[in-house]
Design a protein around this motif. Sequence first.
Motif, short mmCIF file in Angstrom:
data_model
loop_
_atom_site.label_atom_id
_atom_site.label_comp_id
_atom_site.label_asym_id
_atom_site.label_seq_id
_atom_site.Cartn_x
_atom_site.Cartn_y
_atom_site.Cartn_z
N SER A 269 -23.31 -25.32 -10.49
CA SER A 269 -23.15 -25.84 -11.85
C SER A 269 -24.49 -25.95 -12.56
N VAL A 270 -25.50 -26.46 -11.88
CA VAL A 270 -26.83 -26.57 -12.48
C VAL A 270 -27.43 -25.19 -12.72
N MET A 271 -27.21 -24.28 -11.79
CA MET A 271 -27.71 -22.91 -11.96
C MET A 271 -27.16 -22.27 -13.23
N LYS A 272 -25.91 -22.53 -13.54
CA LYS A 272 -25.30 -21.96 -14.74
C LYS A 272 -25.96 -22.50 -16.00
N VAL A 273 -26.32 -23.79 -15.99
CA VAL A 273 -27.01 -24.37 -17.14
C VAL A 273 -28.37 -23.70 -17.35
N GLY B 10 -28.05 -20.10 -18.60
CA GLY B 10 -27.72 -20.01 -20.02
C GLY B 10 -28.95 -20.12 -20.91
N ILE B 11 -30.03 -20.66 -20.39
CA ILE B 11 -31.26 -20.80 -21.15
C ILE B 11 -32.19 -19.61 -20.92
N TYR B 12 -32.47 -19.27 -19.67
CA TYR B 12 -33.49 -18.23 -19.43
C TYR B 12 -33.02 -16.83 -19.83
N THR B 13 -31.72 -16.59 -19.86
CA THR B 13 -31.24 -15.26 -20.24
C THR B 13 -31.50 -14.95 -21.71
#
Length: 425
Positions: free
Chosen positions: A188-192, A195-198
Amino acid sequence: MPKKSKNTRAKGGKGRIEGGSGSDDDSVFNDNASVVSMVGSETSTIQDDNQVDESSSEETFENKLKDAIELASEKSATTRTKGLEALCQGLIKRYAPDFIEGRKATICDLVERSMKKGKGSEVQAAAKLAILLGVQLFDCEEVYKELRPTLLQIVSDKTESPNSRATVASALAGLCFLGGGELAEVVSVMKVLEGIYTLSAAKKDGSASTVSPETVVLHTSCLSGWALLSTLLTPGQIYEKINSRVSVLQSMFTSVDVDLRITAGETMVLLLESVYDHDEDFEPENFDELISSLKQLATDSSKSRSKKDRKEQRSSFRDVLRGVEEGEGPNENIKFGKETLKIDSWFTKIQYDWFCKMMGAGMNYHLSVNSMLREIFELGAPLNILDADGSNKLTKTQRNAANQQAFKMRTQVRSKNRDKRSAVF
């Protein structure tokens, strides 16, 4: 098809220590009655124990930390920030799990209040203190659960400064790594973070994304934290989406920022190392094109980049190229005291590099005595440290750490011990 080496996926770290130095002592205010006056003296305590009585030194250190906690509770934002910074410096220079455990709730409250009400440097100091608090404790799951909502809110708030969000992103990733619990929470944290670094990935036409230098720092921090958390995933989970991950990371090679390019390259080879373990015959899509891009970065001589950036990039991407093309991991030995940490996989290199950035010049010291870090890098129980008389007498903190380690070992740090039933990568 990539050639595979016989190197197995060991668990260790990387030998490049970044961030932090003796200059930390110069950054705090000079007040003999305050905690920050402790910082300069603590370096000599660590390196020259034969000149200082251990019990007296420990008592002095704890008193100074108490002073810092009081300063971090003041109404003035400037004073609070200095108190937070002094706490950070103290926790980098000394390992005091028992003392910190008894004040865990108080420090956690200070961190949360400063992140909610503070701005700029105060938020950054509080976020750094959050991860250092986690490293000091035998189990920081409670700290993670307490701070998680605030960390997520700030890292996702586009009105916050990019620099503050970058530091908070590191704290979020680090605390999740240390005390995130089930793997579903990690994902879940990885998805957050993803969503920013991409947002720094190349556009559809192949051109580089246009972002400010401050925003690039945020994206690099999020990608670095994402890579750290990905070391908790199983090879099978990484394998499921490897081609799309490689494509996004490869598109970041066009970034104007050398740190983002290097982080993207090292994250890519980390993922591929895991996938090669899962399927030794695997070959990424557009493999020849990927190798060509890596070779270009490994030999880049563009005059548009500074000499320092070119040198750093070439050194890093030569290692990345060997990892992607031949399945070869790094091969370095990190010496600290009488011990040596062997780094022979990208898995451990990523972890070691990340903690080096957080711990700075205190990394070698903490590798020697910190039960948390020694568990992560599988170094076993801390070795006895010679006291002033040359004997093998342990300090109170070291005795307690050794006694508690057996039943407070943190299994959630290792992917092989995590609950993977509900996790979806």
